[in-house]
Design an enzyme around this catalytic site. Structure first.
Site, PDB file in Angstrom:
ATOM      1  N   GLU A  51     -11.109   2.544  -4.717  1.00 18.85           N
ATOM      2  CA  GLU A  51     -10.440   3.768  -4.272  1.00 18.85           C
ATOM      3  C   GLU A  51     -11.367   4.590  -3.383  1.00 18.85           C
ATOM      4  O   GLU A  51     -10.931   5.164  -2.369  1.00 18.85           O
ATOM      5  CB  GLU A  51     -10.009   4.587  -5.488  1.00 18.85           C
ATOM      6  CG  GLU A  51      -8.925   3.926  -6.324  1.00 18.85           C
ATOM      7  CD  GLU A  51      -8.717   4.589  -7.673  1.00 18.85           C
ATOM      8  OE1 GLU A  51      -7.580   4.544  -8.178  1.00 18.85           O
ATOM      9  OE2 GLU A  51      -9.691   5.148  -8.233  1.00 18.85           O
ATOM     10  N   ASP A  96       1.803   0.175  -8.794  1.00 16.19           N
ATOM     11  CA  ASP A  96       2.615  -0.825  -9.476  1.00 16.19           C
ATOM     12  C   ASP A  96       3.658  -0.121 -10.327  1.00 16.19           C
ATOM     13  O   ASP A  96       3.556   1.078 -10.604  1.00 16.19           O
ATOM     14  CB  ASP A  96       1.754  -1.754 -10.338  1.00 16.19           C
ATOM     15  CG  ASP A  96       0.949  -1.008 -11.391  1.00 16.19           C
ATOM     16  OD1 ASP A  96       0.380   0.046 -11.061  1.00 16.19           O
ATOM     17  OD2 ASP A  96       0.890  -1.462 -12.543  1.00 16.19           O
TER      18      ASP A  96
END
Length: 217
Positions: free
Chosen positions: A12, A184
């Site tokens: 990230e 997700d």
């Protein structure tokens, strides 16, 4: 306005560094995965950088109606999905609440309002606001996500850091918001295949909206 930006994972951090230029108004920190790392990182950010606001960002599993991968979830409030202090001492404390603290930590009103003013140019993703639930689980199955949604049916996303960062900000009186990319949808997936595909295929496109939000402040 000095903005502290906290992410959990090195992947990230790499994505954010691709879209943020060096600027003394921002400090991006990788805290590590989970609630303890998140709280320690937030406190270190507060002591060292003295920000006017802190943003928890990165990715999250989506569970809200109408969400799709790459959508942005902005917390209106956050809660722990794996905290229970019992009723032996205080029978008013509810599931998800640390005794003596609010049942849920609310996002800063100004930051939340600014997030709702963002426009998405390509029309391929949407911005949603609502409850984010935090706990020390990687939610990699429908069963795990269902167990969280049963406790918190209004949750729209799940992560492992936001509520801990929010708690540290609450105690230090620092404005907070969580601004997450949906990696997700565990209720539609199995064995985290969408999560792994997110990093392989679409992550490069996903973090520009975080920069747009920060620049709007």
């Amino acid at each position: 306005m000095k903005i502290g930006i906290i992410v959990a994972m090195e992947k990230e951090l790499r994505q954010l560094k691709k879209v943020f230029d060096d600027d003394s108004r921002y400090q991006i920190m990788q805290c590590g995965i989970g609630k303890v790392n998140a709280a320690l990182g937030a406190q270190r950010m507060i002591f060292d950088f003295q920000p006017d606001a802190i943003i928890s960002t990165g990715c999250a599993g989506g569970c809200g109606e109408g969400l799709k991968m790459k959508d942005v979830v902005v917390c209106s409030e956050v809660v722990y999905h794996d905290v229970y202090c019992g009723t032996a001492i205080d029978n008013t404390t509810i599931y998800g609440q640390v005794q003596g603290l609010p049942p849920r930590f609310k996002a800063d009103e100004y930051l939340l309002r600014k997030s709702k003013e963002l426009s998405v140019a390509d029309g391929q993703l949407s911005i949603h606001s609502g409850l984010i639930a935090t706990g020390d689980w990687f939610v990699d199955s429908r069963e795990k996500m269902r167990s969280i949604v049963e406790l918190f049916p209004d949750a729209i996303a799940v992560d492992m850091e936001s509520a801990a960062i929010a708690q540290a900000c609450h105690l230090s009186r620092i404005p907070f918001i969580s601004f997450r990319i949906v990696s997700d949808l565990p209720l539609q997936d199995s064995e985290a295949s969408q999560y792994h595909n997110f990093w392989d295929v679409v992550a490069d496109e996903s973090f520009h909206i975080t920069r747009s939000f920060v620049e709007s402040l």
